[in-house]
Design an enzyme around this catalytic site. Structure first.
Site, PDB file in Angstrom:
ATOM      1  N   TYR A 221       0.827  -1.205   0.000  1.00  0.00           N
ATOM      2  CA  TYR A 221       0.000   0.000   0.000  1.00  0.00           C
ATOM      3  C   TYR A 221       0.858   1.251   0.000  1.00  0.00           C
ATOM      4  CZ  TYR A 221      -4.404  -2.388   0.045  1.00  0.00           C
ATOM      5  OH  TYR A 221      -5.473  -3.148  -0.360  1.00  0.00           O
TER       6      TYR A 221
ATOM      7  N   THR B 125     -14.181  -0.247 -16.044  1.00  0.00           N
ATOM      8  CA  THR B 125     -14.289  -1.364 -15.103  1.00  0.00           C
ATOM      9  C   THR B 125     -14.528  -2.672 -15.850  1.00  0.00           C
ATOM     10  OG1 THR B 125     -15.409  -2.283 -13.177  1.00  0.00           O
ATOM     11  CG2 THR B 125     -16.768  -0.934 -14.677  1.00  0.00           C
TER      12      THR B 125
ATOM     13  N   ASN C  69     -14.709   1.511 -22.557  1.00  0.00           N
ATOM     14  CA  ASN C  69     -13.651   0.546 -22.227  1.00  0.00           C
ATOM     15  C   ASN C  69     -12.960   0.104 -23.518  1.00  0.00           C
ATOM     16  OD1 ASN C  69     -12.166  -1.808 -21.358  1.00  0.00           O
ATOM     17  ND2 ASN C  69     -13.534  -1.924 -19.605  1.00  0.00           N
TER      18      ASN C  69
ATOM     19  N   HIS D  29     -15.196   1.493  -2.185  1.00  0.00           N
ATOM     20  CA  HIS D  29     -14.106   0.661  -1.638  1.00  0.00           C
ATOM     21  C   HIS D  29     -13.128   1.450  -0.772  1.00  0.00           C
ATOM     22  CE1 HIS D  29     -14.907  -2.284  -5.203  1.00  0.00           C
ATOM     23  NE2 HIS D  29     -15.824  -2.357  -4.271  1.00  0.00           N
TER      24      HIS D  29
ATOM     25  N   ARG E 122       1.712   1.769  -3.586  1.00  0.00           N
ATOM     26  CA  ARG E 122       0.573   2.286  -4.355  1.00  0.00           C
ATOM     27  C   ARG E 122       0.260   3.731  -3.970  1.00  0.00           C
ATOM     28  NH1 ARG E 122      -4.193  -1.717  -3.644  1.00  0.00           N
ATOM     29  NH2 ARG E 122      -5.246  -0.175  -4.944  1.00  0.00           N
TER      30      ARG E 122
ATOM     31  N   VAL F  91      -9.860   3.969  -5.137  1.00  0.00           N
ATOM     32  CA  VAL F  91      -9.513   4.437  -3.790  1.00  0.00           C
ATOM     33  C   VAL F  91      -8.545   5.613  -3.854  1.00  0.00           C
ATOM     34  CG1 VAL F  91      -9.900   2.157  -2.771  1.00  0.00           C
ATOM     35  CG2 VAL F  91      -7.621   2.730  -3.665  1.00  0.00           C
ATOM     36  N   ASP F  92      -8.410   6.246  -5.046  1.00  0.00           N
ATOM     37  CA  ASP F  92      -7.342   7.249  -5.256  1.00  0.00           C
ATOM     38  C   ASP F  92      -7.793   8.695  -5.095  1.00  0.00           C
ATOM     39  OD1 ASP F  92      -7.660   6.203  -8.685  1.00  0.00           O
ATOM     40  OD2 ASP F  92      -8.751   7.829  -7.676  1.00  0.00           O
TER      41      ASP F  92
ATOM     42  N   GLN G   1     -15.182   2.636  -7.692  1.00  0.00           N
ATOM     43  CA  GLN G   1     -14.498   1.536  -7.019  1.00  0.00           C
ATOM     44  C   GLN G   1     -13.066   1.946  -6.676  1.00  0.00           C
ATOM     45  OE1 GLN G   1     -15.240  -2.381  -9.247  1.00  0.00           O
ATOM     46  NE2 GLN G   1     -16.148  -0.883 -10.623  1.00  0.00           N
TER      47      GLN G   1
HETATM   48  C1  LIG Z   1     -12.570 -11.201  -7.580  1.00  0.00           C
HETATM   49  C2  LIG Z   1     -14.093 -11.241  -7.411  1.00  0.00           C
HETATM   50  C3  LIG Z   1     -14.737 -12.374  -8.096  1.00  0.00           C
HETATM   51  N1  LIG Z   1     -14.381 -11.259  -5.956  1.00  0.00           N
HETATM   52  C4  LIG Z   1     -15.438 -10.597  -5.487  1.00  0.00           C
HETATM   53  O1  LIG Z   1     -16.211  -9.993  -6.183  1.00  0.00           O
HETATM   54  C5  LIG Z   1     -15.530 -10.608  -3.983  1.00  0.00           C
HETATM   55  C6  LIG Z   1     -16.198 -11.855  -3.413  1.00  0.00           C
HETATM   56  C7  LIG Z   1     -17.496 -12.054  -3.855  1.00  0.00           C
HETATM   57  C8  LIG Z   1     -18.562 -11.525  -3.269  1.00  0.00           C
HETATM   58  N2  LIG Z   1     -19.616 -11.949  -3.954  1.00  0.00           N
HETATM   59  C9  LIG Z   1     -19.233 -12.721  -4.987  1.00  0.00           C
HETATM   60  C10 LIG Z   1     -19.950 -13.374  -5.978  1.00  0.00           C
HETATM   61  C11 LIG Z   1     -19.295 -14.096  -6.896  1.00  0.00           C
HETATM   62  C12 LIG Z   1     -17.939 -14.176  -6.829  1.00  0.00           C
HETATM   63  C13 LIG Z   1     -17.212 -13.515  -5.833  1.00  0.00           C
HETATM   64  C14 LIG Z   1     -17.882 -12.807  -4.934  1.00  0.00           C
HETATM   65  N3  LIG Z   1     -16.166  -9.401  -3.513  1.00  0.00           N
HETATM   66  C15 LIG Z   1     -15.840  -9.002  -2.242  1.00  0.00           C
HETATM   67  O2  LIG Z   1     -15.113  -9.628  -1.498  1.00  0.00           O
HETATM   68  C16 LIG Z   1     -16.483  -7.711  -1.788  1.00  0.00           C
HETATM   69  C17 LIG Z   1     -15.410  -6.584  -1.645  1.00  0.00           C
HETATM   70  C18 LIG Z   1     -14.872  -6.208  -2.979  1.00  0.00           C
HETATM   71  C19 LIG Z   1     -13.941  -4.970  -2.841  1.00  0.00           C
HETATM   72  C20 LIG Z   1     -12.498  -5.367  -2.757  1.00  0.00           C
HETATM   73  N4  LIG Z   1     -11.640  -4.165  -2.778  1.00  0.00           N
HETATM   74  C21 LIG Z   1     -11.211  -3.560  -3.867  1.00  0.00           C
HETATM   75  N5  LIG Z   1     -10.458  -2.422  -3.854  1.00  0.00           N
HETATM   76  C22 LIG Z   1     -10.091  -1.817  -2.565  1.00  0.00           C
HETATM   77  C23 LIG Z   1      -8.794  -2.369  -2.076  1.00  0.00           C
HETATM   78  C24 LIG Z   1      -7.619  -1.923  -2.913  1.00  0.00           C
HETATM   79  O3  LIG Z   1      -7.808  -1.203  -3.920  1.00  0.00           O
HETATM   80  O4  LIG Z   1      -6.511  -2.290  -2.515  1.00  0.00           O
HETATM   81  S1  LIG Z   1     -11.649  -4.226  -5.395  1.00  0.00           S
HETATM   82  C25 LIG Z   1     -10.536  -3.534  -6.553  1.00  0.00           C
HETATM   83  O5  LIG Z   1     -10.525  -4.430  -7.623  1.00  0.00           O
HETATM   84  C26 LIG Z   1     -11.479  -4.042  -8.567  1.00  0.00           C
HETATM   85  C27 LIG Z   1     -10.798  -3.995  -9.887  1.00  0.00           C
HETATM   86  O6  LIG Z   1     -11.807  -3.986 -10.839  1.00  0.00           O
HETATM   87  P1  LIG Z   1     -11.822  -2.792 -11.937  1.00  0.00           P
HETATM   88  O7  LIG Z   1     -11.860  -1.482 -11.239  1.00  0.00           O
HETATM   89  O8  LIG Z   1     -12.857  -3.149 -12.882  1.00  0.00           O
HETATM   90  O9  LIG Z   1     -10.340  -2.876 -12.571  1.00  0.00           O
HETATM   91  P2  LIG Z   1      -9.692  -4.024 -13.453  1.00  0.00           P
HETATM   92  O10 LIG Z   1      -8.236  -3.851 -13.301  1.00  0.00           O
HETATM   93  O11 LIG Z   1     -10.313  -5.333 -13.168  1.00  0.00           O
HETATM   94  O12 LIG Z   1     -10.145  -3.631 -14.937  1.00  0.00           O
HETATM   95  C28 LIG Z   1      -9.797  -2.386 -15.470  1.00  0.00           C
HETATM   96  C29 LIG Z   1     -10.711  -2.195 -16.679  1.00  0.00           C
HETATM   97  O13 LIG Z   1     -10.430  -0.913 -17.229  1.00  0.00           O
HETATM   98  C30 LIG Z   1     -10.230  -1.036 -18.629  1.00  0.00           C
HETATM   99  N6  LIG Z   1      -9.319   0.060 -19.023  1.00  0.00           N
HETATM  100  C31 LIG Z   1      -7.955   0.049 -19.021  1.00  0.00           C
HETATM  101  N7  LIG Z   1      -7.484   1.289 -19.416  1.00  0.00           N
HETATM  102  C32 LIG Z   1      -8.585   2.064 -19.642  1.00  0.00           C
HETATM  103  C33 LIG Z   1      -8.773   3.416 -20.056  1.00  0.00           C
HETATM  104  N8  LIG Z   1      -7.741   4.230 -20.309  1.00  0.00           N
HETATM  105  N9  LIG Z   1     -10.037   3.905 -20.173  1.00  0.00           N
HETATM  106  C34 LIG Z   1     -11.121   3.092 -19.927  1.00  0.00           C
HETATM  107  N10 LIG Z   1     -11.002   1.779 -19.516  1.00  0.00           N
HETATM  108  C35 LIG Z   1      -9.754   1.289 -19.386  1.00  0.00           C
HETATM  109  C36 LIG Z   1      -9.688  -2.438 -18.834  1.00  0.00           C
HETATM  110  O14 LIG Z   1      -9.974  -2.890 -20.139  1.00  0.00           O
HETATM  111  C37 LIG Z   1     -10.477  -3.227 -17.778  1.00  0.00           C
HETATM  112  O15 LIG Z   1     -11.728  -3.664 -18.282  1.00  0.00           O
HETATM  113  C38 LIG Z   1     -11.984  -2.676  -8.197  1.00  0.00           C
HETATM  114  O16 LIG Z   1     -13.231  -2.840  -7.610  1.00  0.00           O
HETATM  115  C39 LIG Z   1     -10.955  -2.231  -7.157  1.00  0.00           C
HETATM  116  O17 LIG Z   1     -11.518  -1.350  -6.224  1.00  0.00           O
HETATM  117  N11 LIG Z   1     -17.026  -7.880  -0.474  1.00  0.00           N
HETATM  118  C40 LIG Z   1     -18.139  -8.618  -0.315  1.00  0.00           C
HETATM  119  O18 LIG Z   1     -18.742  -9.102  -1.247  1.00  0.00           O
HETATM  120  O19 LIG Z   1     -18.506  -8.756   1.017  1.00  0.00           O
HETATM  121  C41 LIG Z   1     -19.609  -9.614   1.306  1.00  0.00           C
HETATM  122  C42 LIG Z   1     -19.121 -10.980   1.156  1.00  0.00           C
HETATM  123  C43 LIG Z   1     -17.956 -11.319   1.801  1.00  0.00           C
HETATM  124  C44 LIG Z   1     -17.524 -12.644   1.635  1.00  0.00           C
HETATM  125  C45 LIG Z   1     -18.181 -13.574   0.823  1.00  0.00           C
HETATM  126  C46 LIG Z   1     -19.353 -13.188   0.238  1.00  0.00           C
HETATM  127  C47 LIG Z   1     -19.835 -11.891   0.364  1.00  0.00           C
END
Ligand SMILES: CC(C)NC(=O)[C@H](Cc1c[nH]c2ccccc12)NC(=O)[C@H](CCCC/N=C(/NCCC(=O)O)S[C@H]1O[C@H](COP(=O)(O)OP(=O)(O)OC[C@H]2O[C@@H](n3cnc4c(N)ncnc43)[C@H](O)[C@@H]2O)[C@@H](O)[C@H]1O)NC(=O)OCc1ccccc1
Length: 237
Positions: A70, A185, A210, A122, A73, A106-107, A104
């Site tokens: 962290y 996202t 995206n 988040h 970051r 945190v910046d 989503q």
């Molecule tokens: C991996 C995933 C499957 N896991 C989850 O979803 C989990 C578990 C889960 C819950 N329910 C589910 C159901 C099914 C499966 C899994 C789960 N969710 C949780 O744990 C959540 C908490 C989730 C929050 C975690 N914290 C973050 N961040 C803070 C920390 C930190 O930052 O250090 S998440 C973090 O990752 C995520 C990343 O996703 P994106 O932002 O979409 O970024 P990514 O890199 O993936 O993609 C970038 C996109 O941008 C595009 N892009 C790139 N450049 C550009 C550009 N220039 N312009 C436009 N677009 C662009 C790319 O093409 C791409 O598409 C963000 O949310 C980010 O905040 N809590 C919870 O549900 O609590 C209750 C619970 C608890 C236990 C069990 C059940 C229920």
């Protein structure tokens, strides 16, 4: 992308929106130099999966490793500056006070660009809170002034619940929205990913910005292939 004519239908939705909601993810900050969650693993962090580092379990097992990640970051976020996309959204808010940004990220880059109506699902990387009692730390310290517990970044880790007031505001804004933008996202992390899906299920027009495809699909979805800092200034007067 620049010469792609904008769909007249889409422009009407943009011009006519009275309760727009903009959902943003890591891609929104990419052009400000903050690597997306999937890209955040370069250099000495390459061998760690971010989804594993951003968990209470990792913090309990390797607190210093998580705090160092962290700290790394935080340096990147501190160096970052809002881009034309962030500024366009701040302009839109000035013209349409009902606009809500649900992020989503945190910046804090939306607020640095001047946006006020920002729901942080988040948390924030530039704040600390106690891992045991949740008390926010006013000044940098190693342990909580309240209970002596370990301090950690004030972000939501995987497996942790989102802050209830933020989630309620986000769900409320999306349920009342007449237009939703989903910017930068991958729509893979829940419950944030359910927000654009719910708008589509309700037949609300959703504009996705995206450069890559995402799982989002629906009758009222407009896909704009490209980058946030390129498309947003074109969509906002
Ligand atoms: C991996 C995933 C499957 N896991 C989850 O979803 C989990 C578990 C889960 C819950 N329910 C589910 C159901 C099914 C499966 C899994 C789960 N969710 C949780 O744990 C959540 C908490 C989730 C929050 C975690 N914290 C973050 N961040 C803070 C920390 C930190 O930052 O250090 S998440 C973090 O990752 C995520 C990343 O996703 P994106 O932002 O979409 O970024 P990514 O890199 O993936 O993609 C970038 C996109 O941008 C595009 N892009 C790139 N450049 C550009 C550009 N220039 N312009 C436009 N677009 C662009 C790319 O093409 C791409 O598409 C963000 O949310 C980010 O905040 N809590 C919870 O549900 O609590 C209750 C619970 C608890 C236990 C069990 C059940 C229920």
């Amino acid at each position: 992308m620049a010469n792609v004519p904008l769909d007249t239908d889409l422009m009407e939705h943009l011009r006519g929106a009275r309760r727009p909601v903009v959902l943003t993810g890591a891609g929104m900050s990419a052009e400000s130099g903050v690597p997306t969650f999937r890209e955040a693993q370069s250099g000495l962090w390459a061998r760690f999966d971010p989804v594993e580092l951003a968990t209470p379990e990792a913090f309990e097992r390797h607190p210093q490793r998580v705090l160092d990640w962290y700290a790394w970051r935080r340096e990147q976020v501190a160096k970052a500056r809002p881009h034309a996309g962030h500024q366009a959204l701040a302009r839109w808010e000035a013209a349409c006070a009902a606009l809500v940004i649900v992020t989503q990220n945190v910046d804090g880059l939306h607020q640095r660009a001047g946006s006020r109506n920002v729901v942080e699902l988040h948390g924030r990387i530039d704040r600390d809170r106690c891992h045991h009692c949740g008390e926010r730390a006013e000044t940098p310290a190693r342990v909580c002034a309240q209970c002596g517990g370990p301090l950690r970044p004030d972000v939501v880790w995987f497996g942790e619940m989102l802050p209830e007031p933020a989630l309620r505001r986000a769900l409320g804004a999306v349920s009342e929205a007449d237009l939703v933008l989903s910017v930068g996202t991958s729509t893979l992390v829940q419950p944030a990913a359910s927000l654009p899906a719910e708008a589509l299920a309700a037949g609300v027009p959703v504009v996705e910005i995206n450069p890559e495809p995402t799982p989002l699909k629906g009758r009222t979805l407009y896909r704009l292939r490209g980058k946030a800092a390129e498309w947003l200034p074109r969509l906002v007067a």
